[in-house]
Design a protein around this motif. Structure first.
Motif, short mmCIF file in Angstrom:
data_model
loop_
_atom_site.label_atom_id
_atom_site.label_comp_id
_atom_site.label_asym_id
_atom_site.label_seq_id
_atom_site.Cartn_x
_atom_site.Cartn_y
_atom_site.Cartn_z
N GLN A 9 -96.39 32.69 70.72
CA GLN A 9 -96.57 34.63 72.15
C GLN A 9 -95.35 34.27 73.48
N GLN A 10 -94.67 33.13 72.91
CA GLN A 10 -93.64 33.31 74.19
C GLN A 10 -92.60 34.28 73.62
N CYS A 11 -91.71 33.52 72.37
CA CYS A 11 -90.71 34.30 71.95
C CYS A 11 -90.66 34.87 70.87
N GLN A 12 -92.32 34.81 70.20
CA GLN A 12 -92.01 35.85 69.34
C GLN A 12 -90.86 35.60 67.64
N GLN A 13 -91.10 34.37 68.31
CA GLN A 13 -90.47 33.52 66.72
C GLN A 13 -91.15 33.25 65.98
N GLU A 14 -90.81 34.20 63.99
CA GLU A 14 -92.34 33.54 63.39
C GLU A 14 -91.79 31.91 62.51
N PRO A 54 -91.51 31.04 39.03
CA PRO A 54 -90.21 31.81 39.50
C PRO A 54 -89.95 29.30 39.34
N THR A 55 -88.78 30.17 38.21
CA THR A 55 -87.88 28.44 38.61
C THR A 55 -87.12 28.06 39.84
N TYR A 56 -86.95 29.37 40.28
CA TYR A 56 -86.38 28.56 41.52
C TYR A 56 -87.40 28.47 43.16
N THR A 57 -86.98 27.53 43.73
CA THR A 57 -87.78 27.60 44.66
C THR A 57 -87.13 27.01 46.36
N GLN A 58 -85.75 27.34 46.18
CA GLN A 58 -85.37 27.18 47.33
C GLN A 58 -84.52 28.81 48.17
N CYS A 59 -84.80 28.74 49.25
CA CYS A 59 -84.74 30.46 49.88
C CYS A 59 -83.78 30.49 49.77
N GLU A 60 -82.85 31.49 49.61
CA GLU A 60 -81.50 31.94 50.04
C GLU A 60 -80.85 32.55 50.69
N THR A 61 -82.14 32.27 52.44
CA THR A 61 -81.13 33.55 53.01
C THR A 61 -81.40 32.56 54.41
N SER A 62 -80.91 32.57 55.43
CA SER A 62 -80.67 31.95 56.89
C SER A 62 -81.92 31.20 57.39
N GLY A 63 -82.73 32.30 57.12
CA GLY A 63 -84.09 31.89 58.09
C GLY A 63 -84.93 30.85 56.95
N PRO A 64 -86.24 30.51 57.56
CA PRO A 64 -87.26 29.03 56.98
C PRO A 64 -87.38 29.54 56.32
N PRO A 65 -87.39 28.38 55.38
CA PRO A 65 -88.06 28.43 54.16
C PRO A 65 -89.11 29.51 53.67
N CYS A 66 -90.00 30.25 52.87
CA CYS A 66 -90.85 30.63 52.48
C CYS A 66 -91.36 31.44 53.71
N GLY A 67 -90.35 31.66 55.01
CA GLY A 67 -90.41 33.00 55.89
C GLY A 67 -90.85 34.41 55.42
N PRO A 68 -90.96 35.31 56.65
CA PRO A 68 -91.14 36.35 56.24
C PRO A 68 -89.79 37.49 54.91
N ARG A 69 -88.15 36.47 55.40
CA ARG A 69 -87.37 37.21 54.66
C ARG A 69 -87.11 36.02 53.66
N CYS A 70 -87.82 35.24 53.11
CA CYS A 70 -88.23 34.08 52.05
C CYS A 70 -87.63 35.11 50.52
N SER A 71 -86.48 34.75 49.99
CA SER A 71 -86.04 35.95 48.61
C SER A 71 -87.15 35.32 47.35
N ARG A 72 -88.19 35.11 48.29
CA ARG A 72 -89.34 34.35 46.26
C ARG A 72 -90.13 35.89 46.84
N PHE A 73 -90.43 37.06 48.42
CA PHE A 73 -91.00 37.58 48.65
C PHE A 73 -90.63 39.47 48.13
N GLN A 74 -89.05 39.12 47.24
CA GLN A 74 -87.93 40.08 46.87
C GLN A 74 -88.51 40.52 46.17
N ALA A 75 -88.31 41.74 45.70
CA ALA A 75 -88.32 42.01 43.59
C ALA A 75 -87.13 41.84 43.24
#
Length: 75
Positions: A9-14, A54-75
Motif C-alpha cells: 500500500q506504500q510503494c505499490q510493489q506487487e 508445462p514442462t518449464y517451471t522457471q520464470c523467464e522474466t526479471s520479475g518475481p517467479p510466478c508474478g504478473p509478468r511470468c512467462s507461464r501466463f503468456q500465450a
C-alpha cells in the motif's frame, strides 16, 4: 504452504510470499513496509483431463517467479 500474492500500500510493489504460519507478518521486499494487502488469486487449472502441465517451471522474466509478468501466463 500457501503462496499468496500481495500489493504494498506504500510503494505499490506487487509480490508473492510463501506463508508458513497464519500469524506470520509479511513485509514488502522493496520498501520493507508492513502495510500490504493480499490480492485475490485464481488457482491455475488444466483445461481438460487430457492436458498436461508445462514442462518449464522457471520464470523467464526479471520479475518475481510466478508474478504478473511470468512467462507461464503468456500465450
Amino acid at each position: 504452504m500457501p503462496l499468496y500474492e500481495y500489493v504494498c500500500q506504500q510503494c505499490q510493489q506487487e509480490f508473492e510470499e510463501l506463508i508458513f504460519t497464519s500469524d506470520e507478518i509479511v513485509h514488502c521486499p522493496k520498501c520493507h513496509s508492513d502495510h500490504i494487502m493480499r490480492k485475490i488469486s485464481v488457482p491455475g487449472m488444466l483445461a481438460s483431463k487430457t492436458d498436461t502441465l508445462p514442462t518449464y517451471t522457471q520464470c523467464e522474466t526479471s520479475g518475481p517467479p510466478c508474478g504478473p509478468r511470468c512467462s507461464r501466463f503468456q500465450a
